[in-house]
Design a protein around this motif. Structure first.
Motif, PDB file in Angstrom:
ATOM      1  N   THR A   1      37.382  33.129  42.400  1.00 26.54           N
ATOM      2  CA  THR A   1      38.166  34.362  42.266  1.00 26.54           C
ATOM      3  C   THR A   1      39.585  34.056  41.785  1.00 26.54           C
ATOM      4  N   THR A   2      40.123  32.903  42.197  1.00 28.09           N
ATOM      5  CA  THR A   2      41.443  32.494  41.703  1.00 28.09           C
ATOM      6  C   THR A   2      41.410  32.295  40.196  1.00 28.09           C
ATOM      7  N   PHE A   3      40.376  31.611  39.715  1.00 27.29           N
ATOM      8  CA  PHE A   3      40.255  31.381  38.277  1.00 27.29           C
ATOM      9  C   PHE A   3      40.072  32.698  37.532  1.00 27.29           C
TER      10      PHE A   3
ATOM     11  N   CYS B   1      41.553  39.585  47.080  1.00 29.40           N
ATOM     12  CA  CYS B   1      40.259  39.052  47.519  1.00 29.40           C
ATOM     13  C   CYS B   1      40.322  37.539  47.717  1.00 29.40           C
ATOM     14  N   THR B   2      41.054  36.856  46.842  1.00 28.26           N
ATOM     15  CA  THR B   2      41.191  35.402  46.949  1.00 28.26           C
ATOM     16  C   THR B   2      41.851  34.997  48.261  1.00 28.26           C
ATOM     17  N   TYR B   3      42.943  35.679  48.616  1.00 26.39           N
ATOM     18  CA  TYR B   3      43.621  35.369  49.873  1.00 26.39           C
ATOM     19  C   TYR B   3      42.684  35.581  51.066  1.00 26.39           C
ATOM     20  N   CYS B   4      41.955  36.685  51.068  1.00 21.98           N
ATOM     21  CA  CYS B   4      41.077  36.997  52.201  1.00 21.98           C
ATOM     22  C   CYS B   4      39.911  36.016  52.287  1.00 21.98           C
ATOM     23  N   VAL B   5      39.342  35.640  51.136  1.00 19.88           N
ATOM     24  CA  VAL B   5      38.235  34.679  51.135  1.00 19.88           C
ATOM     25  C   VAL B   5      38.716  33.310  51.629  1.00 19.88           C
ATOM     26  N   ASN B   6      39.905  32.894  51.203  1.00 21.02           N
ATOM     27  CA  ASN B   6      40.434  31.609  51.674  1.00 21.02           C
ATOM     28  C   ASN B   6      40.755  31.638  53.170  1.00 21.02           C
ATOM     29  N   ALA B   7      41.214  32.797  53.656  1.00 22.52           N
ATOM     30  CA  ALA B   7      41.453  32.924  55.098  1.00 22.52           C
ATOM     31  C   ALA B   7      40.146  32.747  55.862  1.00 22.52           C
TER      32      ALA B   7
ATOM     33  N   PHE C   1      45.458  24.932  40.374  1.00 22.58           N
ATOM     34  CA  PHE C   1      45.036  25.000  41.781  1.00 22.58           C
ATOM     35  C   PHE C   1      43.608  25.534  41.891  1.00 22.58           C
ATOM     36  N   ALA C   2      43.242  26.496  41.038  1.00 25.08           N
ATOM     37  CA  ALA C   2      41.877  27.036  41.052  1.00 25.08           C
ATOM     38  C   ALA C   2      40.857  25.955  40.703  1.00 25.08           C
TER      39      ALA C   2
ATOM     40  N   MET D   1      41.812  41.020  42.495  1.00 23.41           N
ATOM     41  CA  MET D   1      41.185  39.700  42.617  1.00 23.41           C
ATOM     42  C   MET D   1      42.050  38.739  43.424  1.00 23.41           C
ATOM     43  N   LEU D   2      43.363  38.850  43.279  1.00 19.57           N
ATOM     44  CA  LEU D   2      44.255  37.989  44.052  1.00 19.57           C
ATOM     45  C   LEU D   2      44.158  38.313  45.538  1.00 19.57           C
TER      46      LEU D   2
END
Length: 295
Positions: free
Chosen positions: A243-245, A213-219, A82-83, A210-211
């Motif tokens: 960040t996902t990777f 941060c990933t959720y917040c950046v995608n939001a 997915f990343a 990091m996970l």
């Protein structure tokens, strides 16, 4: 003299003493096993289960295999792909639609199975964490299918529940703005897990940071795209993929460490054990430690 040796001589007494010692040792071992008092080193326990060491009744941990690597394997194969999809590598795209099967069955089902097995073993923290992200992937995977009409409801033909309505609905501002709230609160929950992971190891803390941060950046990416600020939204989506990777690399490291420990591989990877620090220990753990020192 021979009669004395046979009936009560030194050789017989030594044999009887050795037999008694062996029987006593076996009885102690049996009692320890049946009382569940056989434990492993806290650092090794937390590396294997990603859960603070807790005392539970029974011998289930000696009977069943460790389910944590199974759940991590499913998480990794769904999330790493997915990343790469999110970052658009090699022309990939579609927000993971091509990986709907792995998202549901590997990212979702394997984590749910692993979480249930952790529940059976009495590992509450990692049980909740795995079931949370397993349910997330199941939910996200089903939202990509036209059958559930999650995005199609926002299209010009909300009752169609077909692929065309699904694609149209995914591009609407209302759909993207609504989906962003889900990612935002998943990020906040992940930060909460990160704080609790200070009881486990540094690698898990970094992964959850990091996970989150990933959720917040995608939001944020969804909200910018909903406001038609597509340049900023695209950059944030690319950042979310990066960040996902990054946290996937960390999870790959944890998975490798667990599998190496499972087969007793000669090279063991450190994960930054935090169980040794007394200031992170709860009142129950401190009391047990004091009692062991007194004994």
């Amino acid at each position: 003299m021979a009669m004395n040796d046979r009936n009560g001589g030194p050789s017989n007494r030594l044999e009887r003493a050795a037999t008694e010692v062996q029987d006593h040792a076996q009885n102690l071992l049996h009692k320890a096993r049946t009382s569940g008092s056989i434990t492993i080193d806290p650092a090794l326990f937390e590396r294997l289960y990603l859960n603070p060491e807790v005392r539970v009744k029974g011998q289930l941990r000696n009977t069943f295999a460790n389910p944590t690597p199974l759940a991590l394997c499913g998480f990794l194969l769904a999330t790493t792909a997915f990343a790469c999809d999110t970052m658009g590598w090699r022309g990939a795209g579609g927000n993971g639609a091509a990986s709907t099967g792995p998202i549901i069955f590997m990212g979702g089902m394997l984590q749910i199975v692993g979480g249930i097995m952790e529940w059976i073993l009495g590992n509450t923290f990692i049980c909740v964490v795995l079931n949370t992200y397993g349910a997330f992937w199941l939910s996200y995977g089903t939202s990509l299918q036209p059958f559930y009409n999650t995005a199609g409801f926002y299209s010009s033909n909300p009752g169609a529940a077909d692929a065309a309505s699904q694609l149209e609905g995914m591009k609407t501002p209302a759909y993207m703005a609504s989906l962003a709230f889900w990612f935002l609160f998943m990020g906040l929950l992940t930060f909460f897990y990160m704080v609790l992971a200070l009881k486990v190891n540094i690698t898990l803390v970094f992964t959850l940071l990091m996970l989150g941060c990933t959720y917040c950046v995608n939001a944020a990416a969804f909200w910018y795209n909903a406001e038609e600020q597509t340049v900023t939204g695209s950059r944030l989506q690319l950042t979310g993929g990066a960040t996902t990777f990054t946290f996937c690399v960390s999870v790959w490291y944890i998975f490798t460490s667990q599998m190496a420990a499972a087969v007793d591989f000669p090279i063991q990877l450190p994960v930054g054990d935090l169980s040794q620090y007394r200031w992170l220990k709860g009142s129950v753990a401190k009391t047990e430690e004091e009692q062991r020192k007194e004994n």
